[in-house]
Design a protein around this motif. Sequence first.
Motif, PDB file in Angstrom:
ATOM      1  N   ILE A  22      -1.055  -0.576   7.734  1.00  0.00           N
ATOM      2  CA  ILE A  22      -2.461  -0.420   7.340  1.00  0.00           C
ATOM      3  C   ILE A  22      -3.152  -1.773   7.431  1.00  0.00           C
ATOM      4  O   ILE A  22      -2.673  -2.762   6.870  1.00  0.00           O
ATOM      5  CB  ILE A  22      -2.582   0.147   5.905  1.00  0.00           C
ATOM      6  CG1 ILE A  22      -1.823   1.478   5.794  1.00  0.00           C
ATOM      7  CG2 ILE A  22      -4.046   0.333   5.529  1.00  0.00           C
ATOM      8  CD1 ILE A  22      -1.942   2.148   4.429  1.00  0.00           C
ATOM      9  N   LEU A  50     -10.577   0.280   6.953  1.00  0.00           N
ATOM     10  CA  LEU A  50      -9.163   0.653   6.969  1.00  0.00           C
ATOM     11  C   LEU A  50      -8.759   1.169   8.347  1.00  0.00           C
ATOM     12  O   LEU A  50      -9.261   2.190   8.821  1.00  0.00           O
ATOM     13  CB  LEU A  50      -8.864   1.707   5.895  1.00  0.00           C
ATOM     14  CG  LEU A  50      -7.356   1.731   5.576  1.00  0.00           C
ATOM     15  CD1 LEU A  50      -7.081   1.753   4.102  1.00  0.00           C
ATOM     16  CD2 LEU A  50      -6.706   2.895   6.278  1.00  0.00           C
ATOM     17  N   VAL A 110      -9.997   5.109  -0.835  1.00  0.00           N
ATOM     18  CA  VAL A 110      -9.461   5.804   0.344  1.00  0.00           C
ATOM     19  C   VAL A 110      -8.529   6.937  -0.089  1.00  0.00           C
ATOM     20  O   VAL A 110      -8.604   8.050   0.442  1.00  0.00           O
ATOM     21  CB  VAL A 110      -8.743   4.817   1.296  1.00  0.00           C
ATOM     22  CG1 VAL A 110      -7.940   5.572   2.351  1.00  0.00           C
ATOM     23  CG2 VAL A 110      -9.750   3.905   1.986  1.00  0.00           C
ATOM     24  N   ILE A 159      -5.414  -5.295   2.164  1.00  0.00           N
ATOM     25  CA  ILE A 159      -6.247  -4.142   1.782  1.00  0.00           C
ATOM     26  C   ILE A 159      -6.560  -4.260   0.292  1.00  0.00           C
ATOM     27  O   ILE A 159      -5.653  -4.182  -0.541  1.00  0.00           O
ATOM     28  CB  ILE A 159      -5.522  -2.800   2.054  1.00  0.00           C
ATOM     29  CG1 ILE A 159      -5.008  -2.735   3.498  1.00  0.00           C
ATOM     30  CG2 ILE A 159      -6.443  -1.615   1.741  1.00  0.00           C
ATOM     31  CD1 ILE A 159      -6.070  -2.782   4.566  1.00  0.00           C
ATOM     32  N   THR A 186     -10.608  -0.565  -2.119  1.00  0.00           N
ATOM     33  CA  THR A 186     -10.443   0.236  -0.890  1.00  0.00           C
ATOM     34  C   THR A 186      -9.247   1.173  -1.020  1.00  0.00           C
ATOM     35  O   THR A 186      -9.342   2.370  -0.718  1.00  0.00           O
ATOM     36  CB  THR A 186     -10.285  -0.698   0.334  1.00  0.00           C
ATOM     37  OG1 THR A 186     -11.529  -1.353   0.554  1.00  0.00           O
ATOM     38  CG2 THR A 186      -9.906   0.065   1.583  1.00  0.00           C
ATOM     39  N   GLN A 187      -8.125   0.657  -1.496  1.00  0.00           N
ATOM     40  CA  GLN A 187      -6.930   1.513  -1.624  1.00  0.00           C
ATOM     41  C   GLN A 187      -7.239   2.724  -2.509  1.00  0.00           C
ATOM     42  O   GLN A 187      -6.872   3.856  -2.191  1.00  0.00           O
ATOM     43  CB  GLN A 187      -5.759   0.722  -2.216  1.00  0.00           C
ATOM     44  CG  GLN A 187      -5.239  -0.352  -1.265  1.00  0.00           C
ATOM     45  CD  GLN A 187      -3.878  -0.908  -1.657  1.00  0.00           C
ATOM     46  OE1 GLN A 187      -2.994  -0.174  -2.077  1.00  0.00           O
ATOM     47  NE2 GLN A 187      -3.696  -2.205  -1.495  1.00  0.00           N
ATOM     48  N   GLN A 221       0.824  -1.218   0.000  1.00  0.00           N
ATOM     49  CA  GLN A 221       0.000   0.000   0.000  1.00  0.00           C
ATOM     50  C   GLN A 221       0.858   1.267   0.000  1.00  0.00           C
ATOM     51  O   GLN A 221       0.665   2.177   0.812  1.00  0.00           O
ATOM     52  CB  GLN A 221      -0.920  -0.012   1.236  1.00  0.00           C
ATOM     53  CG  GLN A 221      -1.787  -1.233   1.375  1.00  0.00           C
ATOM     54  CD  GLN A 221      -1.385  -2.141   2.533  1.00  0.00           C
ATOM     55  OE1 GLN A 221      -0.654  -1.755   3.423  1.00  0.00           O
ATOM     56  NE2 GLN A 221      -1.878  -3.363   2.515  1.00  0.00           N
ATOM     57  N   ASN A 273      -6.993  -4.191   7.704  1.00  0.00           N
ATOM     58  CA  ASN A 273      -8.390  -4.335   7.316  1.00  0.00           C
ATOM     59  C   ASN A 273      -9.246  -3.991   8.550  1.00  0.00           C
ATOM     60  O   ASN A 273      -9.735  -4.864   9.266  1.00  0.00           O
ATOM     61  CB  ASN A 273      -8.611  -5.774   6.853  1.00  0.00           C
ATOM     62  CG  ASN A 273      -9.956  -5.960   6.191  1.00  0.00           C
ATOM     63  OD1 ASN A 273     -10.916  -5.242   6.490  1.00  0.00           O
ATOM     64  ND2 ASN A 273     -10.044  -6.898   5.295  1.00  0.00           N
TER      65      ASN A 273
END
Length: 345
Positions: free
Chosen positions: A72, A214, A244, A236, A240-241, A52, A74
């Motif tokens: 980071i 997150l 976010v 992740i 989502t990455q 990430q 979940n």
Amino acid sequence: MKDPIELVRKNILALAPYSTARDEYTGPIGVYLDANENPYDNGYNRYPDPYQKELKARISEIKGVPVKNIFIGNGSDEAIDLVYRVFCDPRIDNAVSIAPTYGMYKVAAATNDVEFREVQLRGDYSLDVDGLLGAVDKNTKVMFLCSPNNPTGNVFPVSDVERLLAGFDGIVVIDEAYVDFSEEEGWLYRLARYPNLVVLQTLSKAWGMAGLRLGLAFAREDIIALFTRVKYPYNINGVTQRIVLEQLNKDIAGQVEELNGQRRKVVEKLSENPLIRGIYPTDANFVLVKVDDPKGVYDELIRGGVIVRDRSRIKGCEGTLRITIGTPEENVKMLAILDRMAAEK
Ligand code: PMP
């Protein structure tokens, strides 16, 4: 003070982590035939970045913490679980925490077969520092604190937490899920001073991303490296990455101020309602209140289409309901039901 690495489980120190071909080579590549993916681009056909990197760089900017000190997860729940998996040998080690507090510290202890020792907060929900230090033995690897605490809402004084950090020779986790709603500055900027400190934060509360899952852990570089080694490689997901990263460009300060303003209003209105026997000081986006008949009040709110959290069966929270601060309209609706109940009494 023990080096935190001495506290790590031997099997974790010895672990050879899962690695991918993309770990071995980072130069320019146009054809990916290394990971058995479907080659046809639909936006999701490739595995996401397991480290990430872009997200961490952005979080580093926002939080003022170097990338090497950021994990980071979940949700923060992943980081809570990893603390046990990295530091606690099942059936041998134990963790100490406060009570009442967030339930997942206990659940994650149970799933990892780690003894969980709870030390009650005092009647005013202050920390029993001597009690906590007294509950520690040679097998206590971790102490879980939560500030602002869920469900009580209060922040613990720096001096009390400093006594625990100095007096306990293990990992101290401070869960700051609600810190964005607090006037206090929290523990992130003190990270460099305490080798045994792990700070948890989340994007689920003030940042408004509970649905994306997150959570963040901040700690010394070698502790973060251990979490990274033990986590699932692609913890992740790519969607989502991406979302976010987009959402982090929003300024949440205005919304936090609005919610804190609503909190003040809700507290003021509740304090005028004779049903409410006590309101606990809060630095979070919820307020814990005491009533004579928690079940009755809860049921009446439900009948009106409003759900709150009944905490009355928890030791130390007898007679209490935890009310999250909503939009102005939602708060008015909740308060109106309570006012009607008081008037009919
Ligand atoms: N910590 C605390 C203190 C919480 O109250 C919650 C959620 N209720 C969490 C962590 C969970 O956060 P996440 O959504 O990041 O798993």
